[in-house]
Motif scaffolding. Structure first.
Motif, PDB file in Angstrom:
ATOM      1  N   GLU A 108       2.821  94.687  14.834  1.00  0.00           N
ATOM      2  CA  GLU A 108       2.311  93.323  14.738  1.00  0.00           C
ATOM      3  C   GLU A 108       1.015  93.081  15.518  1.00  0.00           C
ATOM      4  OE1 GLU A 108       6.798  93.260  14.258  1.00  0.00           O
ATOM      5  OE2 GLU A 108       5.395  94.107  15.724  1.00  0.00           O
ATOM      6  N   THR A 158      11.610  95.369  22.570  1.00  0.00           N
ATOM      7  CA  THR A 158      10.670  94.683  23.436  1.00  0.00           C
ATOM      8  C   THR A 158       9.838  95.687  24.196  1.00  0.00           C
ATOM      9  OG1 THR A 158      12.271  94.643  25.229  1.00  0.00           O
ATOM     10  CG2 THR A 158      12.264  92.763  23.738  1.00  0.00           C
ATOM     11  N   GLU A 159       8.859  95.190  24.884  1.00  0.00           N
ATOM     12  CA  GLU A 159       7.949  96.063  25.618  1.00  0.00           C
ATOM     13  C   GLU A 159       7.258  95.300  26.717  1.00  0.00           C
ATOM     14  OE1 GLU A 159       5.630  93.650  23.286  1.00  0.00           O
ATOM     15  OE2 GLU A 159       7.319  94.811  22.644  1.00  0.00           O
ATOM     16  N   PRO A 211       3.556  92.224  20.645  1.00  0.00           N
ATOM     17  CA  PRO A 211       4.008  92.337  19.257  1.00  0.00           C
ATOM     18  C   PRO A 211       5.228  91.480  18.945  1.00  0.00           C
ATOM     19  CG  PRO A 211       3.510  94.497  20.157  1.00  0.00           C
ATOM     20  CD  PRO A 211       3.503  93.538  21.310  1.00  0.00           C
ATOM     21  N   ALA A 212       6.168  91.392  19.894  1.00  0.00           N
ATOM     22  CA  ALA A 212       7.358  90.578  19.661  1.00  0.00           C
ATOM     23  C   ALA A 212       7.004  89.105  19.516  1.00  0.00           C
ATOM     24  CB  ALA A 212       8.356  90.766  20.800  1.00  0.00           C
ATOM     25  N   GLY A 269      10.150  94.762  12.813  1.00  0.00           N
ATOM     26  CA  GLY A 269      10.124  95.428  14.095  1.00  0.00           C
ATOM     27  C   GLY A 269      11.198  94.849  14.971  1.00  0.00           C
ATOM     28  N   SER A 270      11.655  95.621  15.919  1.00  0.00           N
ATOM     29  CA  SER A 270      12.625  95.114  16.865  1.00  0.00           C
ATOM     30  C   SER A 270      12.395  95.792  18.193  1.00  0.00           C
ATOM     31  CB  SER A 270      14.062  95.412  16.375  1.00  0.00           C
ATOM     32  OG  SER A 270      14.243  96.798  16.281  1.00  0.00           O
ATOM     33  N   ALA A 316       5.477  88.679  16.111  1.00  0.00           N
ATOM     34  CA  ALA A 316       6.537  88.718  15.099  1.00  0.00           C
ATOM     35  C   ALA A 316       7.289  87.393  15.050  1.00  0.00           C
ATOM     36  CB  ALA A 316       7.503  89.862  15.394  1.00  0.00           C
ATOM     37  N   ARG A 321       3.834 101.078  18.919  1.00  0.00           N
ATOM     38  CA  ARG A 321       4.870 101.533  17.986  1.00  0.00           C
ATOM     39  C   ARG A 321       5.531 100.393  17.240  1.00  0.00           C
ATOM     40  NH1 ARG A 321       7.221 106.416  21.826  1.00  0.00           N
ATOM     41  NH2 ARG A 321       5.447 107.811  21.468  1.00  0.00           N
ATOM     42  N   ARG A 322       5.134  99.183  17.540  1.00  0.00           N
ATOM     43  CA  ARG A 322       5.405  98.035  16.684  1.00  0.00           C
ATOM     44  C   ARG A 322       4.078  97.644  16.057  1.00  0.00           C
ATOM     45  NH1 ARG A 322       9.526  93.434  18.533  1.00  0.00           N
ATOM     46  NH2 ARG A 322       8.702  92.739  16.562  1.00  0.00           N
TER      47      ARG A 322
END
Length: 473
Positions: free
Chosen positions: A65, A467-468, A438-439, A464-465, A442, A62-63
């Motif tokens: 990157e 975390t996961e 993704p973070a 995007g913002s 990014a 869902r992000r």
């Protein structure tokens, strides 16, 4: 004029992504990795003759990157969502399904919470009587949710879910840094449960939460490295940087007795290493980086013969609340979760467990055999698994996961301000904006965009913002 030379220090996914983005512009790119391999926490290996991830094994879909980077380097056709996402919580004497409508363990549907049986009747009754609490600019997620919905919600839901992301402690992890989507709800003055329910409802229609790659997430760094080399970047392993100094022309780096000159530098290394390199020229930034603490964990991967399993294991695995005092913190049924793995080894069943968390890293010092034995003992009690694995692998990630306490984002802002003041220098990695893949990507985009004003080239900053999870079990 000579083409600009940019050096990336660190060959994890953040450093590799930065090198890939830089390679698309004008200039020379060199990446220096201290260890003998690229990829950082993304690592594949073989267990029982089956290729499997020994580090991070999924990426948030869902992000954009990570999915975008996979497509950029030619892995778009290999993207594959999990075959099942039905996870459970092992607590109160049994496996109980994660309730629908929750966000990082914070419930958004009290009927679903009641049906799953994770909470005791007393804990459920407390959750039904929501209490107002101030969130302010930031607050520890565990303390805040406990004040609003009761301690049991934190102990049996929030804590195990956050543990899969940070191997940390809910009472110390920042709501603003770890689950920013919940902060406006917490600050809004309305019902936390209703706000979470609305947020979960919107997310439900946005496709799969996670994505994997056929062959494992460990194929991503390999493909990014190949992309960088094809674009002309030089990637060096076994090349620790022992010194970084600012010069009138840019930067000098010392690696293996060799001195490299660079017009710009990206530091994509853990906070302690970044602090050591920055201390001579940026002692303030180094001091802030020294304040970032890390948790360690161990992953135990086991492969069984399916024919020897007394009964099929179902679902994607389960989480274990630390309050229950078990050895393992989670288990992933990898052969159920990933269709590509099931197809590659139809006669085998692979699963993995995780042990250790922040301030409880004693597990990392145990012998491999002991970690396997403790995992098997818990699995026998949780799911009745009595079979013995025909192969195992233990992977230790000492200092693998940075902690995000209250005030973390303010610390990151101070670090970035100090680094930006030094000119053509940028930082990225899990220590700053999120521990997930993704973070980290990014953050690499942001670093490259920051350097573009100094050395030219593209500015691939996008967003995007949140975390996961990266490793979990």
């Amino acid at each position: 004029m000579a083409e600009p030379h940019v050096v990336v220090v660190g060959g994890g996914i953040a450093g590799l992504a930065a090198a890939a983005f830089l390679s698309s512009g004008a200039g020379r790119v060199t990446l220096l990795e201290a260890s003998g391999r690229l990829g950082g926490k993304l690592m594949a290996g073989e267990v029982g003759g089956v290729r499997v991830d020994l580090g991070a094994e999924s990426m948030l879909a869902r992000r954009p990157e990570a999915v975008e980077l996979a497509r950029l380097v030619g892995l778009g056709a290999e993207l594959e969502p999990p075959s099942t996402a039905k996870a459970a919580v092992w607590t109160r004497g049994g496996l109980r399904p994660l309730p629908a409508g929750q966000v990082m363990g914070v419930p958004g549907d009290l009927d679903a919470l009641a049906a799953c049986g994770v909470l005791s009747p007393e804990g459920l009754e407390r959750a039904r009587h929501e209490v107002a609490a101030e969130a302010g600019e930031d607050v520890a997620i565990g303390a805040y949710v406990a004040a609003r919905l009761g301690r049991e919600v934190v102990d049996r839901l929030v804590e195990p879910l956050l543990g899969g992301v940070y191997a940390g402690r809910a009472d110390e992890i920042s709501l603003r840094a770890a689950v920013p989507a919940l902060l406006p709800i917490a600050q809004g003055g309305g019902s936390l449960v209703e706000g979470v329910g609305a947020l979960a409802g919107r997310a439900k229609d946005s496709g799969p939460v996670f994505q994997g790659l056929r062959g494992g997430i460990g194929t991503l760094p390999e493909a990014v490295a190949a992309y960088c080399r094809k674009a002309g970047a030089e990637l060096r392993t076994d090349s620790p940087v022992t010194e970084l100094r600012r010069t009138p022309e840019g930067w000098q780096l010392v690696t293996g007795g060799e001195v490299l000159s660079a017009d710009a530098v990206v530091l994509a290394v853990p906070a302690p290493r970044a602090a050591a390199l920055l201390r001579p020229d940026l002692p303030g930034a180094a001091g802030e980086l020294d304040g970032i603490e890390y948790a360690g964990m161990a992953l135990v991967t086991m492969v069984f013969r399916r024919a020897e399993l007394a009964a099929p294991l179902t679902g994607s695995g389960f989480l274990v609340p630390p309050v229950d005092g078990r050895s393992i913190k989670a288990s992933t049924f990898s052969s159920n979760k990933w269709g590509w793995l099931d197809r590659a080894a139809p006669d085998a069943f692979l699963l993995r467990t995780s042990l250790g968390r922040y301030r409880e890293e004693q597990a990392l010092a145990l012998a491999d055999e002991e970690l396997v034995a403790r995992s098997l003992a818990d699995l026998a009690e949780a799911v009745g698994l009595r079979a013995k694995p025909y192969d195992t692998a233990v992977t230790r990630w000492a200092g693998g996961l940075p902690q995000y306490p209250v005030g973390h984002l303010d610390r990151v802002a101070r670090i970035r301000a100090a680094v930006a003041g030094a000119g053509a220098l940028a930082v990225c990695g899990a220590a700053y904006d999120g521990v997930g893949i993704p973070a980290c990507i990014a953050g690499a985009r942001r670093a490259v965009a920051q350097l573009a004003q100094h050395v030219g080239g593209p500015t691939p900053a996008r967003g995007g913002s949140g975390t996961e999870g990266t490793m979990g079990a």
